[in-house]
Scaffold this motif. Structure first.
Motif, PDB file in Angstrom:
ATOM      1  N   GLY A  29      36.088  26.331  30.787  1.00  0.00           N
ATOM      2  CA  GLY A  29      36.397  27.383  31.746  1.00  0.00           C
ATOM      3  C   GLY A  29      37.058  26.875  33.003  1.00  0.00           C
ATOM      4  O   GLY A  29      37.821  27.595  33.658  1.00  0.00           O
ATOM      5  N   TYR A  30      36.796  25.609  33.360  1.00  0.00           N
ATOM      6  CA  TYR A  30      37.424  25.045  34.552  1.00  0.00           C
ATOM      7  C   TYR A  30      38.943  24.940  34.394  1.00  0.00           C
ATOM      8  O   TYR A  30      39.668  24.825  35.382  1.00  0.00           O
ATOM      9  CB  TYR A  30      36.830  23.664  34.843  1.00  0.00           C
ATOM     10  N   SER A  31      39.425  24.946  33.168  1.00  0.00           N
ATOM     11  CA  SER A  31      40.870  24.891  32.924  1.00  0.00           C
ATOM     12  C   SER A  31      41.438  26.243  32.491  1.00  0.00           C
ATOM     13  O   SER A  31      42.586  26.553  32.791  1.00  0.00           O
ATOM     14  CB  SER A  31      41.187  23.847  31.839  1.00  0.00           C
ATOM     15  N   PHE A  32      40.631  27.046  31.781  1.00  0.00           N
ATOM     16  CA  PHE A  32      41.153  28.268  31.170  1.00  0.00           C
ATOM     17  C   PHE A  32      40.689  29.558  31.847  1.00  0.00           C
ATOM     18  O   PHE A  32      41.240  30.614  31.579  1.00  0.00           O
ATOM     19  CB  PHE A  32      40.726  28.331  29.694  1.00  0.00           C
ATOM     20  N   ASN A  33      39.665  29.482  32.697  1.00  0.00           N
ATOM     21  CA  ASN A  33      39.078  30.723  33.207  1.00  0.00           C
ATOM     22  C   ASN A  33      39.030  30.716  34.732  1.00  0.00           C
ATOM     23  O   ASN A  33      37.957  30.762  35.329  1.00  0.00           O
ATOM     24  CB  ASN A  33      37.664  30.900  32.635  1.00  0.00           C
ATOM     25  N   LEU A  34      40.178  30.668  35.360  1.00  0.00           N
ATOM     26  CA  LEU A  34      40.269  30.648  36.821  1.00  0.00           C
ATOM     27  C   LEU A  34      40.440  32.083  37.334  1.00  0.00           C
ATOM     28  O   LEU A  34      41.526  32.494  37.757  1.00  0.00           O
ATOM     29  CB  LEU A  34      41.433  29.766  37.253  1.00  0.00           C
ATOM     30  N   ASP A  35      39.352  32.848  37.282  1.00  0.00           N
ATOM     31  CA  ASP A  35      39.435  34.267  37.635  1.00  0.00           C
ATOM     32  C   ASP A  35      39.807  34.469  39.099  1.00  0.00           C
ATOM     33  O   ASP A  35      40.612  35.344  39.431  1.00  0.00           O
ATOM     34  CB  ASP A  35      38.090  34.955  37.349  1.00  0.00           C
ATOM     35  N   GLY A  36      39.207  33.691  39.991  1.00  0.00           N
ATOM     36  CA  GLY A  36      39.530  33.821  41.405  1.00  0.00           C
ATOM     37  C   GLY A  36      40.978  33.473  41.692  1.00  0.00           C
ATOM     38  O   GLY A  36      41.647  34.144  42.484  1.00  0.00           O
ATOM     39  N   ALA A  37      41.474  32.434  41.044  1.00  0.00           N
ATOM     40  CA  ALA A  37      42.876  32.052  41.222  1.00  0.00           C
ATOM     41  C   ALA A  37      43.804  33.134  40.684  1.00  0.00           C
ATOM     42  O   ALA A  37      44.853  33.420  41.272  1.00  0.00           O
ATOM     43  CB  ALA A  37      43.148  30.727  40.512  1.00  0.00           C
ATOM     44  N   SER A  38      43.420  33.768  39.578  1.00  0.00           N
ATOM     45  CA  SER A  38      44.240  34.842  39.005  1.00  0.00           C
ATOM     46  C   SER A  38      44.339  36.022  39.962  1.00  0.00           C
ATOM     47  O   SER A  38      45.417  36.607  40.146  1.00  0.00           O
ATOM     48  CB  SER A  38      43.644  35.298  37.667  1.00  0.00           C
ATOM     49  N   ILE A  85      42.078  29.490  53.589  1.00  0.00           N
ATOM     50  CA  ILE A  85      41.052  30.498  53.860  1.00  0.00           C
ATOM     51  C   ILE A  85      40.636  31.188  52.562  1.00  0.00           C
ATOM     52  O   ILE A  85      39.523  31.707  52.458  1.00  0.00           O
ATOM     53  CB  ILE A  85      41.586  31.541  54.874  1.00  0.00           C
ATOM     54  N   MET A  86      41.520  31.205  51.589  1.00  0.00           N
ATOM     55  CA  MET A  86      41.228  31.872  50.315  1.00  0.00           C
ATOM     56  C   MET A  86      40.359  31.020  49.385  1.00  0.00           C
ATOM     57  O   MET A  86      39.905  31.511  48.349  1.00  0.00           O
ATOM     58  CB  MET A  86      42.544  32.208  49.587  1.00  0.00           C
ATOM     59  N   ASP A  87      40.138  29.762  49.745  1.00  0.00           N
ATOM     60  CA  ASP A  87      39.370  28.888  48.865  1.00  0.00           C
ATOM     61  C   ASP A  87      37.981  29.435  48.577  1.00  0.00           C
ATOM     62  O   ASP A  87      37.483  29.335  47.450  1.00  0.00           O
ATOM     63  CB  ASP A  87      39.260  27.488  49.478  1.00  0.00           C
ATOM     64  N   SER A  88      37.327  29.995  49.586  1.00  0.00           N
ATOM     65  CA  SER A  88      35.977  30.514  49.387  1.00  0.00           C
ATOM     66  C   SER A  88      35.953  31.610  48.341  1.00  0.00           C
ATOM     67  O   SER A  88      35.076  31.648  47.466  1.00  0.00           O
ATOM     68  CB  SER A  88      35.413  31.037  50.713  1.00  0.00           C
TER      69      SER A  88
END
Length: 466
Positions: free
Chosen positions: A309-318, A390-393
């Protein structure tokens, strides 16, 4: 005679001595204060957060390898492991697509960049190149090929999670094929190595408050609080969209497993605060893996689903990428129609999968999306340079919860989740071990993991070669 009640100062001192959550919370507040009052001093604290992250990264690859190998060997069924992987990929694709769609809908409704009327010619496109180091996202073919290791040692040296996963699957399959009679000492050795890694995690986590203090001070010192005023509408929209997505995750978890996401969030509150303070989900991956195992998820499911999931499931980044793309277009006065927005979704579905571990990956993905549309200048991505940190959180919280929910859902789907154990742990019915001088984080003495939940025994079957 009634027992004496400790004074408030003593209770506070004991809480700070025994609770990782309290330690990290205090460090977070101190970091904000130092960054706000002494930004020059804060800039020199960067090594505190970086050093902690480097130590954690040295642990991740051996931990993933051990957990996956032991999980496959103990489960005794390689086909089941393959089903878990396939179901995880299906879940990841559906979840990340939902995140992209929610982001686009939110940006269309609120229009955070409308009225800015930015002239792209006035933007410094070279600043984006400096942020990304002149790199580029891998193509789909390159991504697949790069997931295959070129050497056993190289996968660990480069800390490539996907390559380590491939090696772990091969070793686990080999152990099943050979059986315990031909290699009787290998699996116990890997299990013992796993215990050593967890003990190292316990040692490193003692530095977590120092890392959070340094990382938070640097953030506030470098960017201040003024950026929130400039990009207030965009920031509020991203966090509101993330809150909506997390609410949908809670519903999905309840429907699929009957578990409460809010209780799980309370269960990993210390890890979540640490991830927020360091702006990194990698910093908590070892502890989250262990807590998921102790909350009833089987070893093989945790070992495969969470790292993948760390490579395929970046929901926040999406979420951020879809909102950011429309924000840029609106800011420079470009109106994207339905067909262009569908293109945005399709492009981001591909580019978001190759982002993990690449410096400035969000800007590379945004630049690739802008280039594919043609109507949006790629240099306009520089508009987000001031607000990205700022978006990192938002990205950290959404990514981490999305991956944890995926572990529970896929485990339940595959019959690899002990629901009774999960409910007991999340309800707090399993007492936590008290912390002491030898165990400062309330950790299990044998593994160094916080939480004190007894290790989940792995049920062996008749086909278990070990």
């Amino acid at each position: 005679m009634q027992p004496s009640v400790p004074s408030p100062p003593r209770r506070v001192a004991r809480l700070l001595r025994t609770s990782l959550f309290a330690q990290v919370a205090v460090a977070l507040v101190l970091g904000v204060i130092v960054g706000r009052l002494w930004p020059g001093v804060a800039a020199d604290l960067q090594p505190l957060g970086d050093g902690f992250t480097r130590l954690i990264k040295t642990i991740i690859s051996p931990l993933v390898f051990c957990v996956v190998v032991v999980g496959i060997a103990k489960a005794g069924d390689l086909k089941a492991f393959g089903r878990i992987g396939l179901k995880a990929l299906v879940w990841f694709e559906v979840a990340s697509t939902f995140a992209l769609v929610i982001g686009l809908l939110a940006a269309n409704v609120v229009q955070p960049g409308s009225g800015m009327n930015v002239d792209p010619a006035t933007l410094d496109a070279s600043a984006v190149d400096a942020k990304t180091g002149g790199g580029s996202l891998p193509s789909t073919t390159e991504f697949v090929v790069n997931a295959l290791p070129t050497s056993f040692v190289g996968a660990f040296a480069e800390n490539s999670l996907l390559q380590v996963l491939v090696l772990a699957c091969l070793v686990g399959a080999a152990l099943l094929h050979l059986g315990h009679t031909r290699v009787p000492k290998v699996l116990p050795a890997i299990e013992q190595a796993q215990e050593i890694v967890f003990a190292v995690v316990g040692f490193v986590m003692r530095l977590a408050p120092i890392a959070v203090f340094g990382a938070t001070a640097v953030l506030i010192g470098n960017y201040g609080l003024g950026v929130i005023e400039t990009y207030g509408k965009l920031i509020a929209l991203c966090y509101a969209a993330a809150a909506l997505f997390i609410a949908l995750l809670a519903v999905a978890l309840r429907v699929v497993t009957g578990l409460s996401l809010w209780k799980f969030l309370r269960y990993i509150r210390a890890e979540m605060l640490l991830a927020l303070g360091t702006a990194s989900t990698e910093s908590v991956m070892p502890r989250v893996m262990q807590k998921l195992r102790r909350a009833g998820a089987r070893d093989d499911a945790v070992g495969l689903v969470l790292p993948t999931g760390y490579s395929f499931n970046l929901d926040g980044a999406s979420l951020y990428l879809s909102i950011g793309t429309l924000f840029i277009a609106q800011a420079v006065g470009v109106d994207l129609g339905l067909s262009e927005q569908i293109t945005v979704i399709l492009v981001l579905m591909l580019t978001s999968k190759g982002m993990a571990g690449i410096p400035g990956s969000a800007f590379l993905a945004l630049s690739a999306t802008a280039s594919s549309l043609g109507a949006v200048p790629a240099g306009a991505v520089a508009l987000l340079l001031g607000v990205d940190r700022i978006m990192d959180s938002m990205r950290v919280v959404t990514n981490l919860l999305g991956n944890c929910v995926a572990v529970f859902a896929v485990s339940r789907w595959e019959g690899a989740l002990d629901l009774e154990q999960a409910r007991k742990v999340l309800d707090g019915d399993v007492p936590e071990e008290s912390a002491g001088p030898e165990n400062p984080l309330g950790a299990d003495a044998t593994t160094g993991a916080a939480g004190g939940v007894p290790p989940q025994p792995v049920k062996e079957t008749a086909s278990d070669p070990a």
